[in-house]
Scaffold this active site. Sequence first.
Site, PDB file in Angstrom:
ATOM      1  N   ASP A 101       0.870  -1.169   0.000  1.00 30.75           N
ATOM      2  CA  ASP A 101       0.000   0.000   0.000  1.00 30.75           C
ATOM      3  C   ASP A 101       0.915   1.230   0.000  1.00 30.75           C
ATOM      4  O   ASP A 101       2.139   1.126   0.083  1.00 30.75           O
ATOM      5  CB  ASP A 101      -0.966  -0.023   1.190  1.00 30.75           C
ATOM      6  CG  ASP A 101      -2.211   0.829   0.913  1.00 30.75           C
ATOM      7  OD1 ASP A 101      -2.171   1.669  -0.015  1.00 30.75           O
ATOM      8  OD2 ASP A 101      -3.220   0.677   1.618  1.00 30.75           O
ATOM      9  N   TYR A 102       0.300   2.359  -0.088  1.00 29.59           N
ATOM     10  CA  TYR A 102       0.967   3.653  -0.257  1.00 29.59           C
ATOM     11  C   TYR A 102       2.032   3.910   0.828  1.00 29.59           C
ATOM     12  O   TYR A 102       1.671   4.147   1.973  1.00 29.59           O
ATOM     13  CB  TYR A 102      -0.116   4.723  -0.178  1.00 29.59           C
ATOM     14  CG  TYR A 102       0.125   6.017  -0.896  1.00 29.59           C
ATOM     15  CD1 TYR A 102       1.035   6.945  -0.418  1.00 29.59           C
ATOM     16  CD2 TYR A 102      -0.607   6.344  -2.025  1.00 29.59           C
ATOM     17  CE1 TYR A 102       1.221   8.156  -1.063  1.00 29.59           C
ATOM     18  CE2 TYR A 102      -0.436   7.555  -2.674  1.00 29.59           C
ATOM     19  CZ  TYR A 102       0.483   8.455  -2.187  1.00 29.59           C
ATOM     20  OH  TYR A 102       0.664   9.655  -2.820  1.00 29.59           O
TER      21      TYR A 102
END
Length: 742
Positions: free
Chosen positions: A288-289
Amino acid sequence: MKNYLSSMVIFSFIFMSCNSAAQISTADKKIDAKVDSVLKLMTLDEKIGQMVLYTSGWDVTGPTLKSDYIDDIRNGKCGNIFNAHTVEYVRKLQKIAVEESRLGIPLLFGYDVIHGHKTIFPISLGESASWDLKAIEKSARIAATEAAASGLNWTFAPMVDISVEPRWGRVSEGAGEDPFLGSQIAAARVRGFQGNNLADTTTVLACVKHFAAYGAPLAGRDYNTVDMSQRVFLDVYLPPYKSAIDAGALSVMSSFNEFDGVPATGNRYLLTEILRNQLGFKGFVVSDYTSVNEMVHHGVVANEEEAALLAIKAGLDMDMQGEVYAKYLKKLIEKGLIDEKTIDQSVRRILSVKFKLGLFDDPYRYCNEAREKRTIYAPEHLEAAFDVAKRSMVLLKNENNILPLKKGEKIAVIGELANSKRDLLGSWKAAGDWNFIKSILDELKEYNGEKNVLYAEGCKKMGDDRTGFAQAMATARRADKIVMVIGEDAEWTGEAASRSNINIPGVQTELLEQLKTLNKPIVVVLMNGRPLVLAEENKLADAILEAWFPGTMGGKAVTHVLFGEYNPSGKLTMTFPLNLGQVPIFYYEKNTGRPIYLGNDKYKSKYLDSPNDPLFPFGFGLSYTTFEYSDITLSTNELQQDGNIRASVTVTNTGKRDGEEVVQCYVRDLVGSVTRPVKELKGFEKIFLKAGESKKVSFTITPDLLSFHRQDMTYGTEPGDFKMFIGGNSRDVKETSFKLIN
Ligand code: NOJ
């Protein structure tokens, strides 16, 4: 141009299209060979570049931005981009990758197409309340068609995180609390996004997220610690991920949270033992980010270099936005801490997906302006969004049948949300544009005539400004019925939108209270992305319609449901608590040693100041008609290990209108080597019944459906006594019993 030509020569002999389903396994082998031939040409830097994903900055979906990603594309240091769309922009970036980088490897283009791309469908939690797998699959299919027409080839969906935490804003993106329903919806969404053939230019690569257990943050605070038993993980949280992978999803996103003390992004148990070894996942895993970097803050590594090492060893193939792989993977190889073969393995997975998407055949296959133009907001897409929005709505209360409204009745419409276009789209509105859509108020006027619809805002959805109350009261006095639209700001749901109280915000309920003094029938329409505490509103309103954030066509859908053009058929997929103290509350709880039904004395599992029961249970939803259930009949009450039981009920529409009912089948395993839930959903069917009509509905129960992780952690059944329940929600059910024979 020189590079482009040389890359064309390289690729021309390895490209072959492979579209027919019959050729799939041969096609897979051919793809492996093609991947190998590309891999041989790549430098280590270029390989690492394929493991890197940067945001274009067109849409902000996280805390950091990178300004020089264009150079990185050109230099082969960035193989994937997200948050860039439209044919024009994608073509521009793809051209840099294909024509200016040494090998011309095409980019993946990802985006959060969660519930629609341009034509926005209801938020995912709302869609799940339709219990309509065909409609949900169609919604994903249309989202993919529009996204692919806008240059995209990868969606960061479906989000399949089970959650029993309404404080957590991201419940709006999932399918609710139930693993059985959640699994079916996960598969439907993957089928919708990916279709039968990834190389079809109307499909996009799905990304199952967030792996794993992200839906269980302590206290409902986003990104917070997850701490659960392995048994609960395997039996409750894992099934929807498995189902999405079985349906063919070829990418998975690791989650932000820790799992058993190790952040998911660096968690080898999750990313390799479970995902690859147990679930047989063959695609690639993206972080994820900046979740690789965040492992430093988690405190499992001292710096980003160590984070890169932990992530790659765990099985993470691609770093989203973190620049950690870009900076450190090469160093780690030079230091001998990882082998280049590990890198090759990840690159192979990524390239293989690029081949499957057909990007090597034609990197611009998603870049056709004419197709973009005719696909976006196509009339049939808007029609489908309208249909799904209606199916998603849940009628929670309808005292004295004040709904449906009658055409020509004078209604007072109150509330900022009635007149809001932005909020209709909900969180993750992707490229959805609210400027051209119609609000609930616009649609009510159009349907019921301007003169029959009086409007006063009354108050905002947030804040404590009461200056509009008087005008709202004056407006309501002139009407036959009051329709008040209340709820949450769309931005208060979704990512980074946890709430410590889940009431209706601001002074909306206070205004409702004042309106109640007028003694006129009040209909409350709710717009929200999570279960809310509605005890007060339930007392004040005569009717409550849960509309969620219903999307581009939401205004019209609300209008049609309110006026009975569509008979509501949605059922809740998350329990609505009576008060916040009950949270987390869900229907598949355990009995405990001191259940309250043994006698309501002090030493029972209960609250001193509240009932245990929720306000609206899982599976609940009313209709403008009524349904009656017969007793359950079983084909046998002894289930053999290689057999099945057919459980049937006859459902009758006892009202005056045609309608749909979601018939739900639950079981309870009475005695196990470990305690078992008091109910578990094992089947459902949405049926349509004409007024007065009856239908027999049957469910097949097999031992497979009764399997769980036993005390020794083996997966299977245990013989013994079971209860079976069938009804229109998880509380109001018919009951019978059967035995599972060894
Ligand atoms: C963070 C979110 O957790 C994830 O769901 C999303 O796909 C990425 N940002 C990219 O926008």
